[in-house]
Design a protein around this motif. Structure first.
Motif, short mmCIF file in Angstrom:
data_model
loop_
_atom_site.label_atom_id
_atom_site.label_comp_id
_atom_site.label_asym_id
_atom_site.label_seq_id
_atom_site.Cartn_x
_atom_site.Cartn_y
_atom_site.Cartn_z
N ASN A 171 0.73 -1.12 0.09
CA ASN A 171 0.00 -0.04 -0.12
C ASN A 171 0.84 1.11 -0.02
O ASN A 171 2.01 1.37 0.77
CB ASN A 171 -1.00 0.16 1.12
CG ASN A 171 -2.03 -0.75 1.22
OD1 ASN A 171 -2.49 -1.46 -0.11
ND2 ASN A 171 -2.53 -1.26 2.43
N ALA A 172 0.77 2.36 -0.93
CA ALA A 172 1.51 3.53 -0.91
C ALA A 172 1.19 4.38 0.30
O ALA A 172 0.10 4.32 0.77
CB ALA A 172 1.20 4.21 -2.09
N VAL A 173 2.44 4.65 0.76
CA VAL A 173 2.33 5.62 1.91
C VAL A 173 2.87 6.93 1.53
O VAL A 173 3.47 6.99 0.34
CB VAL A 173 2.99 5.18 3.15
CG1 VAL A 173 2.08 3.94 3.81
CG2 VAL A 173 4.08 4.95 2.77
N ALA A 174 2.77 7.97 2.48
CA ALA A 174 3.15 9.49 2.14
C ALA A 174 4.62 9.32 1.94
O ALA A 174 5.27 8.59 2.53
CB ALA A 174 2.76 10.29 3.29
N ALA A 175 5.26 9.73 0.85
CA ALA A 175 6.45 9.69 0.42
C ALA A 175 7.23 11.30 -0.06
O ALA A 175 6.28 11.89 -0.61
CB ALA A 175 6.71 8.74 -1.13
N THR A 176 8.13 11.51 0.65
CA THR A 176 8.56 12.82 0.52
C THR A 176 10.28 13.03 0.43
O THR A 176 10.97 11.93 0.96
CB THR A 176 8.07 14.09 1.53
OG1 THR A 176 8.45 15.46 1.11
CG2 THR A 176 8.56 13.67 2.93
N THR A 177 10.76 13.82 -0.08
CA THR A 177 12.18 14.05 -0.09
C THR A 177 12.61 14.89 1.24
O THR A 177 12.04 15.91 1.40
CB THR A 177 12.76 14.83 -1.35
OG1 THR A 177 12.49 13.99 -2.38
CG2 THR A 177 14.42 14.97 -1.09
N LEU A 178 13.49 14.22 2.13
CA LEU A 178 13.73 14.94 3.39
C LEU A 178 15.07 15.75 3.32
O LEU A 178 15.97 15.33 2.44
CB LEU A 178 14.01 13.67 4.48
CG LEU A 178 12.92 12.82 4.74
CD1 LEU A 178 13.32 11.85 5.94
CD2 LEU A 178 11.84 13.52 5.12
#
Length: 222
Positions: free
Chosen positions: A115-122
């Protein structure tokens, strides 16, 4: 210091899917080994992003998280029943998969569902601050991270130092970790700082290879 468990039932697809994935992952492509005679490792490929996943035996699956970057880099962390990392698989770019603990035979990891979850560049700067982690012997290690990404040891007997830096993988920073006076923690290791939305109240986890299992330190702001 464990994170909430993912609902595995929601991740399990039709029974044929894991069988097909396992079959696809059983090839001997040289890209899946280290290129130096080490056992080949294959892991299900997912598109760039971050995912909650299930893997292993469909009757008793393991939950975990999978991170994928556009450059081919991948990280899969599978947790035990207490929410601590039990195995990690990583790939830099389009190189060979590496496992911790190390694989002694050819290994194929087929995901049962994702299941896709929130993804961001840190970025590094937001993680500047003071932190505490609890070790396996229940003692606490204090450390801080400055705006440049330096990890500075606190006043505790176990001293954690090192560096975090931007990473291609979403929700992660590259981690170079050094320890002193920390019992069975490796003296030097490279891994990841991982920060997912469901880690709260922890700020992040530090995941690096260990002797028998990955080192998984959940960090809380002081």
């Amino acid at each position: 210091m464990t994170r909430p468990h993912t609902n595995l039932t929601a991740l399990l697809p039709a029974l044929l899917l894991p069988l097909l994935l396992a079959a696809c992952g059983s090839n001997d492509n040289d890209d899946n080994g280290s290129g130096n005679g080490s056992p080949a490792i294959t892991v299900t490929e997912l598109a760039p992003g971050a995912y909650a996943v299930a893997a292993g035996d469909a009757a008793n699956p393991s939950s975990g998280t999978y991170y994928a970057a556009a450059d081919g880099s991948r990280l899969l962390v599978l947790d035990d029943s207490a929410g601590q990392a039990a195995a990690m698989y990583r790939r830099d770019g389009n190189g060979a998969w590496q496992a911790a603990p190390g694989a002694t035979t050819a290994t194929s990891v087929a995901l049962l569902g994702s299941n896709a979850v929130a993804a961001t560049t840190l970025a590094v700067a937001p993680f500047a601050g003071n932190y505490a982690v609890r070790l396996a012997d229940r003692s606490v290690a204090l450390f801080s991270v400055n705006a440049a990404g330096d990890i500075v040891a606190g006043s505790t007997g176990c001293r954690l130092t090192g560096k975090v830096a931007p990473a291609a993988l979403p929700n992660t920073l590259k981690l170079a970790l050094a320890t002193a006076g920390c019992a069975d923690l490796p003296a030097q290791s490279d891994g990841y700082l991982v920060a997912d939305a469901d880690h709260a109240p922890a700020a992040f986890r530090l995941v690096v290879p260990g002797k028998a299992a990955p080192v998984d330190l959940w960090a809380f702001r002081e």
